[in-house]
Each structure stands twice: as structure tokens, then as C-alpha cells.
Design an enzyme around this catalytic site. Structure first.
Site, PDB file in Angstrom:
ATOM      1  N   GLU A  34     141.197 -32.058 152.124  1.00 10.00           N
ATOM      2  CA  GLU A  34     139.838 -32.253 151.597  1.00 10.00           C
ATOM      3  C   GLU A  34     139.552 -33.702 151.162  1.00 10.00           C
ATOM      4  O   GLU A  34     139.025 -33.947 150.082  1.00 10.00           O
ATOM      5  CB  GLU A  34     139.594 -31.291 150.422  1.00 10.00           C
ATOM      6  CG  GLU A  34     139.584 -29.838 150.848  1.00 10.00           C
ATOM      7  CD  GLU A  34     139.165 -28.862 149.753  1.00 10.00           C
ATOM      8  OE1 GLU A  34     138.983 -29.275 148.589  1.00 10.00           O
ATOM      9  OE2 GLU A  34     139.011 -27.664 150.067  1.00 10.00           O
TER      10      GLU A  34
ATOM     11  N   GLU B  80     141.326 -22.816 154.853  1.00 13.16           N
ATOM     12  CA  GLU B  80     140.996 -22.252 153.537  1.00 13.16           C
ATOM     13  C   GLU B  80     139.731 -21.424 153.690  1.00 13.16           C
ATOM     14  O   GLU B  80     138.709 -21.955 154.123  1.00 13.16           O
ATOM     15  CB  GLU B  80     140.758 -23.339 152.477  1.00 13.16           C
ATOM     16  CG  GLU B  80     142.017 -23.972 151.923  1.00 13.16           C
ATOM     17  CD  GLU B  80     141.748 -24.884 150.731  1.00 13.16           C
ATOM     18  OE1 GLU B  80     140.872 -24.552 149.893  1.00 13.16           O
ATOM     19  OE2 GLU B  80     142.407 -25.927 150.635  1.00 13.16           O
TER      20      GLU B  80
END
Length: 504
Positions: free
Chosen positions: A176, A295
Site C-alpha cells: 500500500e 487484501e
């Protein structure tokens, strides 16, 4: 009584999307909350093995048949020094962990986790720190894990009692990195440059590894999808996958809208595929970029509780969502979405596996138990392997606050050629009416229905707990097959698994 809503499907074995990569049923264990300490690892627990890992948790993970597990983060990895988690446990440092503001005791690290993953039958998807670190730490970790011996880092592993290399195949290039919350957050240009140089060094050590380039942290990021276009400009030829992350919640308690959120996920996947293919065209590349949805889950129940946790404790109860029945329905629809994109989504990780937004929960020194979302994940992992077929679907639809033309029937079909089996996964999104389903399976001659499993509950907010499971599946579904047509009534708001097999 109102007439049941109707839906029709035609399923033909010639209409193939792709073979399902079993790794879409992957999961994720991060050094966060009680995922590791008190989750998979609790030396004082009555069921723990000689290494301190809970056997009751292992058994539940094995039931799910999880093929790959992402580790050690997540936000955690962007401040993690992997060297702190290897070697004699007694000499490992206790570190302030900045991503979740806890203390990391480093009792579990790379070698311990790899052994545990092997015990539960999973591969490891290892993430490298491209936040506070970079090329050097990444290449050294690959050498430590994958090189046979005769070099500094591989011999260090051997001195730690691990003679044979782990041979970890799949590696994430950071986590991320588009997120301002990330330690070492980077612009797309900065990340692209660092990722491609790290990738080159890692593949020089082990050319057989496959790499996941960081995509957007969610489809709502202001930089999406420009982030994908810019970073892939750098990483397209060295990476094998680009990652996608997405979580959903029902903050405004609008279930009809909530159950349509898998349509948003579908749109996210389409947009990333389009961006990848644009870069492919721009580079005149022969390579097709695949997707790793590493995710995904429902996450919102624990948001308020997490604000009250004091910092700098070890393994506090963070992100401990207790899932209800409607969450299980959405999780089912998200799994269905992956199956419909089996040609491009090759890996996916339900985040996470134990205690932290997880299908499996534990009590410290107590029992392990299954959340509502455990069941659609179990059914998909168990029966969703084979060829994903493209059914022709005609379903009545509805509109909600954020979506239009939402089919009441959400479905995917998997054909197991080897086992002569066919599985129809179906969610009835209607909150008050059953759905009258007909499925034309005439191309599957000599098949019979072997099971119609249903997950349903009158209370959309019903939850499971250590005291007992209110939400569990039953095999009392009513699907019947006659003259090549399956007929079934899918109960209101229900998850259904209709399994057919060839009569021998």
C-alpha cells in the site's frame, strides 16, 4: 403472498472463462493485534505444539485448505526489519511497531512462520519492506530464504537451524505504498523506480520467483487508477501481478445496498485490467499482467473499539470484527466475483486469517471458533476448483442507493473436469422473497444432484460466538434435476452451493 422472484441460467461446458488458480483462496497473517500472538501462536495453550503454535487453530486452517498466506504485512512490513525475527529468540529485540503502535516481541519470524505454513499445507507470499528500507534488505531476504548455501545470508539461515532453503516463490514489492498512512509512503514515480530496482536485484538472486507490484489501496483512492498506470510503466516487465485491496462495511445499515457492493469490486477489477492492458499496449509488450487481490474482506465493526486501545502493548485485540450473517452473504458474493474473473485474478487473500478481521477467532487460553464468514470461504475453497464457466444469466433486478440494475441472483459456476463434478454458487440478494432458480445443465449428461448446501438465517445481524454458532450451513436445500434442468427455491437472503456429479 407475493410471487417469488425468478432467475434463469444456462450452463454449458464449452463456455469457459479460465481454470481457477487455487491461490484465489489465499489468506493473510500480519503481525497485528492477536493474529500471531494469541492467534496462531500461544505457547501456554493446552493444544500448542512444541514450537508454541495452537493445534486447534491449525485444524481450522486445514479445514479451509488455504493454498497461500501473505506475510508479515500489511502496514507492519513497511517498518519491519526482517533480521529482528531470525536467530535465537532470546536475543531478538523488542521493537516499537509504528504501523499499529504496539510492541513487537519478535518471538515469531520468518523461519517459524514458514514452518507453521508448511504444517497447515500453505505456501508463503512474502512481503518485503519498501517503506523504511529497499533494495538491499529485499535482496538479502531472498538470499536468506531461497539460496542453498555458501553465501553470508544463506549460511546465516543454516546457522539458525534451517539447512534447506524455503524456496518462497511469491513476493510482494512492499505494501500500500500509495497510502499516506504508510510508513515510507511514496509517490507513484518514487515507488515505481524503487520497485523495479528491487525486483531486478531479487530476480538476479532467484530468477524463479514471481513478484507482485503494489496497486491501489482501494478503488476510492484519489490517485486511482493513475497510480497503476504510472507504477506499471516501471514494473510491467519485472512484475507478474499487480495488487488490489478493498474492504466494505455497512455503516448506514442499508443491507440491500451493502449486498450490492460486490458490483463495486467487479468495477474495480475491470478498471485495473483496462489500465494493465493500456500499459501493455503502450509498451508493445507480449506479456499479460495478472491480478493479485491480496487484501479483501468486510471491515467496519471494530472501528470504534480500536480507537480506545492504549498504545505500546503486545498483541492487543485490534480489528476484531465480529461478523454477522449479512457479512457472510457479501463475502460469498466477493468470492463469486473472483471466480467470474478467473482469467485475470490469479491470487486473492482474505484479510485476515485469525482474530484480525478473520474467519477464525480464538480466546486466549480458550477455544477457537468459526465466524459466519468461515462458511462461504470454506465452500468456495473446497468446491470452487476447476474450470470457471461463463453462465448465461437472466435475473430480475433491483436498484439501491449507490447501484442500479443489481441482479437478485449473484452466481458463479465451476466445472471439475477431473472429478466429473459441477458446482453452482448462488446468493439470493432479495431480503424478503425466495428466488425461483432454473439452471439449464443439458450439456452435462448423466449428472445428478449430490448436495444443496444453504447458509441462511432469519436475523441478518445474527453472529457466532465462543458460546455457540447461530449461523451454520445445512444440507436441506431443495434443488432437483429433471431432463437436464435444475430447479431450486433459494431462500430469501441466502448463500447456496448446489453440487452435481456424474453418475458412475
Amino acid at each position: 403472498m407475493a410471487a417469488a422472484v425468478k432467475a434463469k441460467m444456462i450452463v454449458d461446458k464449452s463456455f469457459r472463462i479460465a481454470e481457477v488458480d487455487k491461490r484465489i483462496y489465499g489468506s493473510f497473517v500480519e503481525h497485528l493485534g492477536r493474529a500471531v500472538y494469541g492467534g496462531i501462536y500461544e505457547p501456554t495453550h493446552s493444544t500448542s505444539d512444541e514450537s508454541g503454535f495452537r493445534n486447534d487453530v491449525k485444524e481450522l486452517v486445514k479445514q479451509l485448505d488455504v493454498p497461500i498466506i501473505r506475510y508479515p504485512g500489511g502496514n507492519f512490513v513497511s517498518g519491519y526489519n526482517w533480521e529482528d525475527g531470525v536467530g535465537p529468540v532470546a536475543t531478538r529485540p523488542r521493537q516499537l511497531e509504528l504501523a499499529w503502535r504496539t510492541v513487537e516481541p519478535n518471538e515469531v519470524g520468518t523461519n517459524e512462520f514458514f514452518k507453521w505454513a508448511k504444517d497447515v499445507g500453505s505456501e508463503v507470499m512474502m512481503a518485503v519492506n519498501l517503506g523504511t528500507r529497499g533494495i538491499d534488505a529485499a535482496r538479502n531476504l531472498v538470499e536468506y530464504c531461497n539460496h542453498t548455501g555458501g553465501s553470508y545470508w544463506s549460511d546465516l539461515r543454516r546457522s539458525h537451524g534451517v539447512e534447506q532453503p524455503h524456496k518462497i516463490k511469491t513476493w510482494c514489492l512492499g505494501n500500500e505504498m500509495d497510502g499516506p498512512w504508510q510508513i515510507g509512503h511514496k509517490t507513484a514515480e518514487e515507488y515505481g523506480r524503487l520497485a523495479v530496482e528491487s525486483a531486478k536485484a531479487m530476480k538476479l538472486i532467484d530468477p524463479d520467483i514471481e513478484l507482485v507490484s503494489c496497486g491501489s489501496s482501494s478503488s476510492t483512492m484519489p490517485t486511482f487508477p493513475e497510480w497503476e498506470a504510472t507504477t506499471l510503466d516501471h514494473t510491467y516487465e519485472v512484475a507478474d501481478y499487480i495488487s488490489l485491496h478493498q474492504y466494505y462495511g455497512n455503516h448506514d445499515n442499508d443491507t440491500a445496498n451493502y449486498l450490492a457492493r460486490s458490483m463495486d469490486m467487479d468495477h474495480f477489477i475491470h478498471t485495473v485490467i483496462s489500465t494493465c492492458d493500456y500499459i501493455k499496449a503502450k509498451k508493445r509488450s507480449k506479456k499479460k499482467m495478472m491480478l493479485s487481490f491480496d487484501e479483501w474482506n468486510v471491515w467496519y465493526h471494530s472501528n470504534d473499539a480500536d480507537k480506545k486501545i492504549d498504545p505500546w502493548s503486545v498483541a492487543p485485540p485490534q480489528l476484531e470484527d465480529i461478523y454477522n450473517f449479512e457479512d457472510a452473504l457479501l463475502v460469498g458474493s466477493m468470492l463469486i466475483t473472483f471466480l467470474r474473473h478467473a482469467d485475470r485474478v490469479k491470487m486473492a487473500c482474505l484479510a485476515q486469517l485469525v482474530n484480525v478481521i478473520a474467519p477464525i477467532m480464538t480466546e486466549n487460553n480458550g477455544k477457537a471458533w468459526k465466524q459466519t464468514i468461515f462458511y462461504p470461504y470454506l465452500h468456495a475453497s473446497r468446491y470452487g476448483r476447476g474450470i470457471s464457466l461463463m453462465p448465461v444469466v437472466d435475473s430480475e433486478k433491483y436498484d439501491s442507493k449507490d447501484f442500479t440494475d443489481i441482479p437478485y441472483l449473484d452466481s458463479a459456476v465451476v466445472y471439475d473436469e477431473e472429478g466429473d463434478a459441477l458446482t453452482v454458487f448462488a446468493v439470493n440478494r432479495h431480503l424478503s422473497e425466495s428466488l425461483e432458480l432454473t439452471v439449464d445443465v443439458r450439456s452435462f449428461e448423466g449428472y445428478r444432484i449430490i448436495e444443496h448446501t444453504v447458509l441462511e438465517h432469519d436475523d441478518l445481524k445474527a453472529t457466532n460466538s465462543p458460546a455457540g454458532e447461530k449461523v451454520t450451513p445445512h444440507n436441506g436445500g431443495n434443488a432437483k434435476l429433471e431432463d437436464g434442468i435444475v430447479k431450486a427455491h433459494l431462500g430469501k437472503a441466502s448463500w447456496n452451493v448446489i453440487r452435481l456429479a456424474k453418475s458412475h
